[in-house]
Design a protein around this motif. Structure first.
Motif, PDB file in Angstrom:
ATOM      1  N   ASN B 383       0.850  -1.199   0.000  1.00  0.00           N
ATOM      2  CA  ASN B 383       0.000   0.000   0.000  1.00  0.00           C
ATOM      3  C   ASN B 383       0.886   1.250   0.000  1.00  0.00           C
ATOM      4  OD1 ASN B 383      -1.420   2.195   1.964  1.00  0.00           O
ATOM      5  ND2 ASN B 383      -2.894   1.220   0.608  1.00  0.00           N
ATOM      6  N   PRO B 384       0.779   2.066  -1.061  1.00  0.00           N
ATOM      7  CA  PRO B 384       1.688   3.218  -1.162  1.00  0.00           C
ATOM      8  C   PRO B 384       1.324   4.321  -0.168  1.00  0.00           C
ATOM      9  CG  PRO B 384       0.135   3.218  -2.987  1.00  0.00           C
ATOM     10  CD  PRO B 384      -0.127   1.962  -2.216  1.00  0.00           C
ATOM     11  N   ASP B 385       2.343   5.042   0.296  1.00  0.00           N
ATOM     12  CA  ASP B 385       2.107   6.178   1.200  1.00  0.00           C
ATOM     13  C   ASP B 385       1.324   7.270   0.478  1.00  0.00           C
ATOM     14  OD1 ASP B 385       3.476   4.864   3.149  1.00  0.00           O
ATOM     15  OD2 ASP B 385       5.342   5.996   2.938  1.00  0.00           O
ATOM     16  N   VAL B 386       1.649   7.461  -0.796  1.00  0.00           N
ATOM     17  CA  VAL B 386       0.887   8.411  -1.629  1.00  0.00           C
ATOM     18  C   VAL B 386       0.292   7.595  -2.774  1.00  0.00           C
ATOM     19  CG1 VAL B 386       1.000  10.448  -3.106  1.00  0.00           C
ATOM     20  CG2 VAL B 386       2.394  10.348  -1.028  1.00  0.00           C
ATOM     21  N   ASP B 387      -1.035   7.597  -2.877  1.00  0.00           N
ATOM     22  CA  ASP B 387      -1.673   6.722  -3.866  1.00  0.00           C
ATOM     23  C   ASP B 387      -1.609   7.293  -5.277  1.00  0.00           C
ATOM     24  OD1 ASP B 387      -3.358   4.493  -2.192  1.00  0.00           O
ATOM     25  OD2 ASP B 387      -3.154   6.366  -1.086  1.00  0.00           O
ATOM     26  N   PHE B 388      -1.968   8.576  -5.413  1.00  0.00           N
ATOM     27  CA  PHE B 388      -1.962   9.181  -6.750  1.00  0.00           C
ATOM     28  C   PHE B 388      -1.386  10.577  -6.685  1.00  0.00           C
ATOM     29  CE2 PHE B 388      -5.782   6.448  -6.571  1.00  0.00           C
ATOM     30  CZ  PHE B 388      -5.369   5.480  -7.478  1.00  0.00           C
ATOM     31  N   SER B 389      -0.608  10.894  -7.708  1.00  0.00           N
ATOM     32  CA  SER B 389      -0.069  12.245  -7.801  1.00  0.00           C
ATOM     33  C   SER B 389      -0.591  12.879  -9.090  1.00  0.00           C
ATOM     34  CB  SER B 389       1.457  12.164  -7.811  1.00  0.00           C
ATOM     35  OG  SER B 389       1.999  13.448  -7.981  1.00  0.00           O
ATOM     36  N   LEU B 390      -1.251  14.019  -8.943  1.00  0.00           N
ATOM     37  CA  LEU B 390      -1.766  14.752 -10.112  1.00  0.00           C
ATOM     38  C   LEU B 390      -0.887  15.955 -10.387  1.00  0.00           C
ATOM     39  CD1 LEU B 390      -5.644  15.247  -9.857  1.00  0.00           C
ATOM     40  CD2 LEU B 390      -4.394  13.345 -10.851  1.00  0.00           C
ATOM     41  N   SER B 391      -0.762  16.300 -11.640  1.00  0.00           N
ATOM     42  CA  SER B 391      -0.043  17.523 -11.984  1.00  0.00           C
ATOM     43  C   SER B 391      -0.979  18.717 -11.817  1.00  0.00           C
ATOM     44  CB  SER B 391       0.448  17.447 -13.424  1.00  0.00           C
ATOM     45  OG  SER B 391      -0.660  17.492 -14.305  1.00  0.00           O
ATOM     46  N   THR B 392      -0.395  19.930 -11.803  1.00  0.00           N
ATOM     47  CA  THR B 392      -1.192  21.152 -11.755  1.00  0.00           C
ATOM     48  C   THR B 392      -2.190  21.168 -12.916  1.00  0.00           C
ATOM     49  OG1 THR B 392       0.826  22.221 -10.946  1.00  0.00           O
ATOM     50  CG2 THR B 392      -1.009  23.664 -11.520  1.00  0.00           C
ATOM     51  N   ARG B 393      -1.708  20.732 -14.086  1.00  0.00           N
ATOM     52  CA  ARG B 393      -2.582  20.717 -15.275  1.00  0.00           C
ATOM     53  C   ARG B 393      -3.767  19.769 -15.087  1.00  0.00           C
ATOM     54  NH1 ARG B 393       2.610  20.549 -17.961  1.00  0.00           N
ATOM     55  NH2 ARG B 393       2.469  18.301 -18.125  1.00  0.00           N
ATOM     56  N   GLU B 394      -3.481  18.578 -14.517  1.00  0.00           N
ATOM     57  CA  GLU B 394      -4.566  17.616 -14.309  1.00  0.00           C
ATOM     58  C   GLU B 394      -5.594  18.151 -13.319  1.00  0.00           C
ATOM     59  OE1 GLU B 394      -1.396  14.501 -13.732  1.00  0.00           O
ATOM     60  OE2 GLU B 394      -3.156  13.227 -13.951  1.00  0.00           O
ATOM     61  N   LEU B 395      -5.123  18.858 -12.266  1.00  0.00           N
ATOM     62  CA  LEU B 395      -6.070  19.409 -11.301  1.00  0.00           C
ATOM     63  C   LEU B 395      -6.991  20.408 -11.996  1.00  0.00           C
ATOM     64  CD1 LEU B 395      -7.255  19.865  -8.488  1.00  0.00           C
ATOM     65  CD2 LEU B 395      -5.520  21.625  -8.123  1.00  0.00           C
ATOM     66  N   ALA B 396      -6.416  21.253 -12.858  1.00  0.00           N
ATOM     67  CA  ALA B 396      -7.236  22.233 -13.577  1.00  0.00           C
ATOM     68  C   ALA B 396      -8.296  21.506 -14.398  1.00  0.00           C
ATOM     69  CB  ALA B 396      -6.351  23.083 -14.479  1.00  0.00           C
ATOM     70  N   ALA B 397      -7.907  20.421 -15.053  1.00  0.00           N
ATOM     71  CA  ALA B 397      -8.854  19.650 -15.862  1.00  0.00           C
ATOM     72  C   ALA B 397      -9.952  19.066 -14.982  1.00  0.00           C
ATOM     73  CB  ALA B 397      -8.108  18.540 -16.607  1.00  0.00           C
ATOM     74  N   LEU B 398      -9.544  18.576 -13.807  1.00  0.00           N
ATOM     75  CA  LEU B 398     -10.506  17.980 -12.871  1.00  0.00           C
ATOM     76  C   LEU B 398     -11.513  19.023 -12.386  1.00  0.00           C
ATOM     77  CD1 LEU B 398     -11.215  15.390 -11.273  1.00  0.00           C
ATOM     78  CD2 LEU B 398      -9.571  16.092  -9.536  1.00  0.00           C
ATOM     79  N   ILE B 399     -11.017  20.221 -12.099  1.00  0.00           N
ATOM     80  CA  ILE B 399     -11.895  21.314 -11.643  1.00  0.00           C
ATOM     81  C   ILE B 399     -12.909  21.660 -12.747  1.00  0.00           C
ATOM     82  CG2 ILE B 399     -11.946  23.779 -11.025  1.00  0.00           C
ATOM     83  CD1 ILE B 399      -9.219  23.306  -9.598  1.00  0.00           C
ATOM     84  N   LYS B 400     -12.413  21.737 -13.986  1.00  0.00           N
ATOM     85  CA  LYS B 400     -13.294  22.066 -15.110  1.00  0.00           C
ATOM     86  C   LYS B 400     -14.345  20.973 -15.313  1.00  0.00           C
ATOM     87  CE  LYS B 400      -9.848  24.890 -17.433  1.00  0.00           C
ATOM     88  NZ  LYS B 400      -8.784  24.935 -18.445  1.00  0.00           N
ATOM     89  N   GLN B 401     -13.891  19.707 -15.246  1.00  0.00           N
ATOM     90  CA  GLN B 401     -14.819  18.585 -15.438  1.00  0.00           C
ATOM     91  C   GLN B 401     -15.915  18.572 -14.386  1.00  0.00           C
ATOM     92  OE1 GLN B 401     -12.910  14.652 -15.734  1.00  0.00           O
ATOM     93  NE2 GLN B 401     -11.229  15.649 -16.801  1.00  0.00           N
ATOM     94  N   SER B 402     -15.590  19.092 -13.190  1.00  0.00           N
ATOM     95  CA  SER B 402     -16.540  19.027 -12.086  1.00  0.00           C
ATOM     96  C   SER B 402     -17.431  20.258 -12.009  1.00  0.00           C
ATOM     97  CB  SER B 402     -15.774  18.843 -10.771  1.00  0.00           C
ATOM     98  OG  SER B 402     -14.888  17.761 -10.891  1.00  0.00           O
ATOM     99  N   ASN B 403     -17.449  21.045 -13.061  1.00  0.00           N
ATOM    100  CA  ASN B 403     -18.339  22.209 -13.179  1.00  0.00           C
ATOM    101  C   ASN B 403     -18.092  23.254 -12.093  1.00  0.00           C
ATOM    102  OD1 ASN B 403     -19.415  20.478 -15.095  1.00  0.00           O
ATOM    103  ND2 ASN B 403     -21.048  19.797 -13.718  1.00  0.00           N
ATOM    104  N   ILE B 404     -16.846  23.376 -11.676  1.00  0.00           N
ATOM    105  CA  ILE B 404     -16.537  24.391 -10.664  1.00  0.00           C
ATOM    106  C   ILE B 404     -16.031  25.640 -11.382  1.00  0.00           C
ATOM    107  CG2 ILE B 404     -14.973  24.973  -8.763  1.00  0.00           C
ATOM    108  CD1 ILE B 404     -15.033  21.929  -8.067  1.00  0.00           C
ATOM    109  N   ASP B 405     -16.703  26.758 -11.100  1.00  0.00           N
ATOM    110  CA  ASP B 405     -16.286  28.029 -11.714  1.00  0.00           C
ATOM    111  C   ASP B 405     -15.165  28.624 -10.860  1.00  0.00           C
ATOM    112  OD1 ASP B 405     -15.966  30.417 -12.943  1.00  0.00           O
ATOM    113  OD2 ASP B 405     -17.905  31.251 -12.352  1.00  0.00           O
TER     114      ASP B 405
END
Lengths: 160, 594
Positions: B383-405
């Motif tokens: 079991n990893p200490d950190v499961d997933f690492s997202l880049s700044t770019r991926e976070l922006a994409a995630l925010i957009k996908q989740s309809n957050i203005d």
């Protein structure tokens, strides 16, 4: 890319290291070193490229880049007698392609291949700078000029 | 310097001798399109192969069109950048490039940020008149980077970054003619090459040929799973860059909006990697002082200088190229991994959640972090200490996908306890920051006196290699700083040669440090973007009420409740690591290729 995996003998490694030293391990001499190395091994397997990379301090990716750029270099073992047919402009217009076809027919191999007994391999190259002798065929270091399809068997006979 | 006079599109220009036509044109407001050309001015990084021929111009008296990026201005030159001949040539070149490029723009990871797409639009390409064979290469998926060479236009920017700036030498142009491609040695996968996963190739790729491995779906699934407690940590450099993805000016700090967005996404706890950065300073700073004191007490066997170890690409680099020096870097884990280790022990205990039900995610400006969190030594029973690492770019994409203005979000604060941090931790995001943070703490611990001035201007800047001597109350401490692995290599070679008198060296793999990381919003060749992020980082530091790591009350509490003291047995187990010799990776040659 394709190559066979080999294990180099210690004295082969030594010889290769010596070649690199003879060029002062200068990265600028990469092509010269590879030229000599191919002279020793007949081809440039990955293991040889790794040693050259280490000795000249050139990334192995760069070495591979040079090996794959120049058609002279090969990662496939050549036959004892590597045959190269010049397909430069002068040789081509004087019938080099027919000569090549004859070699293919006689040896029953395609360009880039080696005969099953390891005696001959067949390759093409672009101009050896002896256009006056066109069409030119090279077998190892020897040059044959004004070769016609009829003369192919005669050349092969010299090496049987 | 000699001045050269010329005219470009009938505008007179005076430039220094040696200036390219492209640069001269910029001076009079003429923006010649480019593709392969790249110039990060403040960082002294340039790619000028003159290969794409998009920037061609007409020079009076010359028969052929000239590539403006690689043609130097001459006295009296008459240049035209927009004649019919030039525009036709440019379009033809672009159409030829597009004729061997997949046309799946709508679903390409780079869509909307692709230099090729933008240039084709700017040139008004509406049809590709050339139809022919298209290149097909196998996709290469490493833990961090995806190579889809079908989309490569052979601009060689990645090759330049990998070889000249980073001196990693993982990538090279191989084969010739139609078969030419940029690839690792023997066209093996990246993971088998000397790649450090710094991601600088991705940061400069003008197309979708090089992208990051996308973990946003893993996060969405984890957040939707009621059985899981999902926590997130965000690296300091993210808050100084994320706004760019939403059209904000480079250098806009969005810390408060970032926290709100993460809370709206549904993370159970929104924490800060800065907390772990403070912890890193406690461990690494103590390690520095321990080694230094031992050395000053006459033990000349102590390995000095101590090298920072927060940057995962840098760790990969020395494991690959300098394995014999593995006792020199600090054994401290990176802040990402310290955070993970504490989250899955101390914090998991506190909230009574089993580590297997706790999903630790990180938002990083980095692609090497994806590789780092998969390392076996950072796992407990798989079991990893950190499961997933997202880049700044991926976070922006995630925010957009989740309809957050994002732009209209109010500010929020990080959660306690692992969201509290100091200004010292914030500056981890820029070159010079880690060592400045370490100096702030080490000085006070060593001298027992409070710092008169917290800002160490002498450690800041954008020079590739910097050094400074800090007076520890009569004891001069020599500090070295390098960013970019090529610069790091120079310092390492000087350590090897014994010509180096540094006590401590900070190394960051990316230009500018994490602010210029491979996972950040794309800078499109504008180094001013990285400079602006650096200013933002120092501003955030200056705004913090506490600016020294050892004064973080939650760090003090963590030691009291859990760890004991820095370098304790528990600290060693959870917060330190060991390094591996990676340089013996043997070439495995594929049997054959059709």
């Amino acid at each position: 890319m394709s190559s066979i995996q080999i294990e180099l003998h210690e004295n082969q490694v030594k010889e290769l290291v010596e070649v690199c030293r003879s060029f002062n391990n200068d990265p600028i001499e990469l092509i010269n070193v590879l030229h000599k190395a191919q002279g020793i091994f007949g081809y440039l397997p990955a293991e040889v490229q790794e040693i050259v990379s280490r000795e000249l301090n050139v990334p192995v990716a760069k070495v591979y880049g040079v090996v794959t750029f120049y058609s002279f270099f090969t990662m496939l073992p050549k036959g004892q007698n590597p045959i190269s047919i010049c397909l430069g402009t002068a040789c081509y217009v004087r019938g080099a392609e027919k000569v090549l076809d004859e070699f293919k027919k006689k040896l029953k191999i395609a360009v880039g291949e080696t005969t099953p007994d390891g005696k001959f391999s067949l390759n093409c190259l672009r101009c050896v700078g002896a256009c006056g002798l066109a069409p030119v065929v090279m077998v190892g270091d020897r040059t044959f000029g004004r070769v016609s399809p009829d003369g192919v068997q005669q050349i092969l006979d010299e090496y049987v | 310097m000699d001045k050269i006079n010329l005219t470009i599109d009938n505008k007179p220009v005076q430039v220094d001798s040696g200036t390219s036509i492209l640069k001269a044109a910029e001076q009079v407001g003429i923006k010649i399109p480019t593709l392969c050309y790249l110039h990060l001015e403040d960082l002294n990084i340039e790619n000028k192969p003159g290969g794409c021929r998009i920037c061609v111009v007409e020079v009076q008296g010359r028969r052929n069109l000239a590539p403006s990026c690689a043609t130097v201005c001459m006295e009296g030159m008459v240049v035209r950048t927009n004649t019919v001949r030039v525009m036709n040539a440019r379009r033809t070149v672009m159409e030829l490039i597009l004729s061997d490029h997949p046309s799946d723009c709508l679903v390409c990871a780079k869509s909307g940020k692709c230099d090729l797409q933008k240039t084709a639009q700017d040139l008004g390409i509406r049809e590709v008149h050339y139809k022919g064979e298209q290149s097909h290469y196998k996709e290469d998926r490493s833990p961090s980077i995806i190579r889809d060479m079908d989309k490569c236009i052979l601009c060689r920017r990645c090759e330049m970054m990998c070889n000249e700036f980073q001196t990693v030498g993982a990538l090279s142009g191989v084969n010739r003619g139609f078969d030419a491609v940029v690839a690792p040695a023997f066209e093996q996968d990246l993971v088998k090459s000397t790649c450090t996963f710094c991601g600088q190739c991705v940061a400069v790729c003008p197309t979708g040929a090089l992208t990051e491995v996308d973990h946003t779906d893993n996060i969405i699934r984890a957040l939707a799973n009621p059985k899981k407690t999902v926590i997130v940590q965000t690296a300091p450099a993210v808050r100084a860059a994320l706004g760019e993805e939403f059209g904000m000016e480079p250098g806009t700090l969005v810390t408060g909006k970032l926290v709100t967005a993460l809370k709206q996404l549904g993370f159970d706890y929104v924490f800060d990697t800065d907390f772990a950065a403070d912890l890193t300073i406690m461990e690494e700073g103590t390690e520095l002082l321990t080694r230094l004191t031992s050395y000053l007490n006459g033990n000349k066997e102590v390995p000095l200088p101590i090298l920072t170890s927060c940057c995962p690409a840098w760790v990969n680099f020395f494991e690959e190229y300098y394995p014999e020096m593995e006792d020199i870097p600090s054994t401290a884990r990176s802040p990402q991994q310290m955070f993970g280790a504490i989250a899955k022990t101390y914090f998991a205990n506190k909230i009574g959640v089993d580590r297997k039900e706790l999903v630790v995610t990180s938002i990083m400006p980095c692609l090497a972090k994806k590789f780092e969190c998969q390392r076996e030594e950072f796992k407990t029973d798989g079991n990893p200490d950190v499961d997933f690492s997202l880049s700044t770019r991926e976070l922006a994409a995630l925010i957009k996908q989740s309809n957050i203005d994002f732009l209209s979000l109010p500010d929020s604060d990080f959660d306690a306890p692992m969201g509290e941090s100091t200004g010292a931790a914030v500056i981890f995001g820029t070159t010079g920051g880690v060592i400045e943070a370490a100096v702030r703490t080490a000085y006070e611990v060593y001298t027992g006196k409070p710092l008169q001035k917290i800002d160490f201007e002498e450690l800041r800047g954008m020079e590739g290699i910097r050094h400074a001597t800090i007076d520890f109350n009569g004891l001069p401490i020599n500090i070295g700083i390098a960013h970019g692995l090529g610069n790091a290599r120079k310092l390492l070679d000087s350590i090897k040669a014994g010509t180096c008198n540094f006590h401590a060296i900070e190394i960051m793999a990316c230009p500018g440090g994490c602010i210029g990381g491979g996972g950040q919003p794309l800078h499109h060749g504008q180094s001013s973007v990285i400079m602006a992020r650096q200013r933002a980082i120092y501003q955030e530091d200056a705004n913090k009420p506490i600016r020294k790591s050892h004064e973080n009350p939650y760090i003090t509490k963590l030691y009291e409740e859990f760890l004991g003291k820095p370098l304790s047995e528990k600290s060693h187990h959870l917060l330190h690591t060991h390094y591996f010799n990676r340089s013996k990776v043997k070439v495995v040659i594929p049997k054959s290729k059709s």
